[in-house]
Design a protein around this motif. Structure first.
Motif, short mmCIF file in Angstrom:
data_model
loop_
_atom_site.label_atom_id
_atom_site.label_comp_id
_atom_site.label_asym_id
_atom_site.label_seq_id
_atom_site.Cartn_x
_atom_site.Cartn_y
_atom_site.Cartn_z
N TRP B 395 10.21 14.11 2.53
CA TRP B 395 9.47 12.99 1.95
C TRP B 395 9.51 12.93 0.43
O TRP B 395 9.09 11.93 -0.15
N PRO B 421 16.84 11.55 9.87
CA PRO B 421 15.55 11.29 10.53
C PRO B 421 14.95 12.54 11.19
O PRO B 421 13.73 12.63 11.33
N LYS B 424 13.16 14.14 8.30
CA LYS B 424 12.07 13.33 7.74
C LYS B 424 10.94 13.07 8.75
O LYS B 424 9.77 13.12 8.38
N TYR B 425 11.29 12.82 9.98
CA TYR B 425 10.26 12.42 10.94
C TYR B 425 10.01 13.46 12.04
O TYR B 425 8.87 13.81 12.33
N ALA B 429 6.58 15.76 12.51
CA ALA B 429 5.75 15.29 13.63
C ALA B 429 5.51 16.43 14.62
O ALA B 429 4.38 16.61 15.12
#
Lengths: 105, 486
Positions: B395, B421, B424-425, B429
């Protein structure tokens, strides 16, 4: 007790998936290391990006010219281009045509 | 380049093999030996292997690539790397979280290394195969002897300090290039011994029979997730620190990602093949944790031919696995504190090891305290550290930038845009899910309350420390990288 085929199959798959890939990665990276050492004995610099990775880098610099890290990226791009055009031994699979088409940023 | 005392000269790994063994030595620890085999057999066997493999490739391999790449990109320890990305200020305290978690982790891991040292010494004395030996009574007596526990903890931290003082190349690398192969050879010999025992096939069946229904059970995936994340040491600052000593033309993704994640898991598989055939051949109940290593297996050795030698292979290998992990966990703090202060490496090593020794006394004194801290930091502290490192990469620095500038530079394999991704995600998560899941599972338990305190206090402490330190002038010449890249 003889092992069921399913158990033997899973054992073989596990060994192949874990030990197989690990040993492949170990062998490949150590061979690459030997090649890099050999190249660096012959010349003091070496290409740092594969054709695909260098194309990605160029595209990123061109689409993000004002990024705080654009200068560093440009520097790394140009360094690789310089080495490719000034040296005769390359680590990655660069063809002469690809090298001729390269331009500094 | 030698480990010169001058702070301007940064050490490097002497060989590619040294770097790879440092990564494996750091990540292979007690969990691979005494947890993985049982978790595998207890969660669907082959189904667990599939779930574990998927999660390794989805999370651990990309995550380790990112962490090693950040270390290599900045050529700094945890706090320096965070400062390079975030710019000077209180937010660099996110790096302090990683440091505090590592110090806490090592404070209770050192006594555990002491246990393995004690059993390794007794295996060399053939205690376990002597007539009249009782495994349960032996362990109870040992655990009740606090002075001995503290003494072992002292020996472990003293030995780690002695090796770390020698530096990266002459200390850490020189040890791991022998210790890791020795561990693998010990487990291979033990596997051959185990597989040639009558009844060994039951152990293989326990581990590799496939319960396909387990793939639909959330417990299987939670267990595989825990193993994939905690066993690989993703986001603990170790990979970042080890990566910061890479040489100019070294690759990151093939060695730091694929080989490290798969290699350390392969040693878990090998440990399973070494331990469970023997356990089942003798008819002892399979177990996990201290019960497996210090009771079940110890009961087994007198029952098998050449049991005394097998005990030596197992416990010396077990000690090497835990010791090399302890060495690299401590190196995380040594590297960053040495960079951030005026202390030289020797002074830093003595200070860090002395501090960890002091903090580790309660865990050495009482196994209950060790268990408590292990639960709290395993479930909340380590995921918080992972979240800090991967969060900053995902981020702030931006995965695409890091992929362009460090991951694919000199790389042995090409890493495509699928990676961005995930960093980043997906990984953040998953870490949030893990912390939430364990909080829900242990709601209002003392461990959960302590875990929440870690989650709240460590960032505040980190922010406060770095606000004060950076406010005094901080480190010059650092560049802030604003915003993610995608």
């Amino acid at each position: 007790m003889p092992l069921p085929a399913e158990v033997l199959g899973m054992l073989a798959f596990t060994l192949l998936a874990f030990w197989g890939i690990s040993l492949w990665a170990l062998t490949r990276t150590l061979r690459q290391e030997s090649r890099k050492v050999e190249i660096l004995k012959h010349q003091d610099r070496m290409d740092t990006y594969s054709p695909r990775a260098l194309a990605d880098l160029r595209e990123w610099v061109e689409t993000n010219p004002n990024d705080p890290l654009a200068d560093r990226a440009r520097e790394q791009y140009n360094e690789c281009v310089d080495v490719l055009t000034q040296t005769d031994r390359h680590f990655y699979d660069w063809s002469d045509t690809e090298i001729e088409q390269l331009e500094r940023l | 380049m030698a480990d010169a005392p001058a702070k301007t000269a940064r050490a490097e790994w002497g060989t590619r093999f040294g770097f790879l063994m440092a990564m494996i030595g750091a990540m292979v620890g007690a969990g691979n030996i005494w947890r993985f085999p049982y978790v595998m057999g207890d969660n669907g066997g082959g189904a667990f292997v599939l779930a574990f493999l998927v999660l390794l490739f989805l999370l651990a391999v990309p995550g380790l690539m990112a962490e090693v790449a950040l270390g290599r990109y900045t050529n700094k320890g945890v706090i320096g790397a965070f400062r390079d990305v975030l710019g000077p200020g209180g937010m660099v305290g996110l790096g302090v979280i990683v440091l505090l978690v590592n110090i806490a982790l090592m404070s209770y891991y050192s006594p555990l290394i002491g246990w393995t040292l004690y059993y390794a010494v007794h295996s060399l004395l053939f205690t376990f195969t002597a007539s009249g030996f009782e495994a349960g009574a032996f362990m109870d007596t040992f655990f009740a002897n606090s002075a001995l526990m503290i003494g072992l903890h002292t020996i472990v931290m003293g030995s780690i300090a002695a090796i770390l003082i020698l530096g990266i190349r002459r200390g850490v690398e020189r040890l791991v290039v022998y210790a890791v192969p020795a561990l693998v050879i010990a487990l291979i010999v033990m596997t051959v011994r185990g597989l040639t025992l009558p009844g060994a096939s039951e152990g293989i069946t326990f581990m590799f029979s496939v319960d396909w229904g387990a793939l639909a059970a959330s417990e299987t995936w939670i267990a595989a997730l825990g193993q994939a994340l905690f066993s690989t040491g993703l986001g603990w600052g170790i990979a970042l620190t080890v990566g910061s000593y890479l040489r100019e033309y070294d690759d990151v993704p093939l060695g730091g990602g694929v080989f490290t994640a798969l290699g350390e898991s392969s040693i878990g598989i090998l440990a399973a093949l070494a331990i469970f055939p023997i356990v089942f051949a003798v008819g002892v109940e399979p177990d996990a944790g201290a019960g497996l290593a210090f009771v079940s297996l110890v009961q087994v050795f007198p029952e098998i031919p050449l049991g005394g030698l097998v005990a030596i292979l197992f416990f010396v290998g077990f000690f090497l696995a835990t010791f090399t992990s302890g060495l690299l966990i401590t190196e995380v703090s040594v590297t960053t504190i040495s960079e951030e202060t005026r202390l030289d490496r020797t002074q830093t090593v003595l200070g860090v090891c002395g501090g960890i020794w002091l903090l580790g006394i309660p865990s050495a004194y009482s196994a209950d305290i060790l268990d408590f801290l292990d639960f709290v930091f395993g479930n909340w502290g380590l995921p918080l550290a992972t979240l800090a490192i991967i969060g900053v990469i995902g981020w702030v620095l931006g995965p695409k930038r890091l992929r362009m500038l460090a991951v694919n530079r000199n790389a042995g394999i090409y890493v495509g845009k699928w990676w961005d991704p995930v960093i980043k995600y997906v990984i953040p998560a998953v870490m949030l899910f893990i912390m939430g899941y364990f909080a829900w599972e242990n709601f209002r338990e003392p461990e959960m309350i302590a875990g929440m305190l870690v989650i709240v206090l460590f960032p505040i402490i980190g922010y406060a420390i770095m606000s004060v330190v950076e406010g005094r002038g901080g480190k010059p010449g650092t560049t802030e990288v604003t915003g993610g890249d995608d």
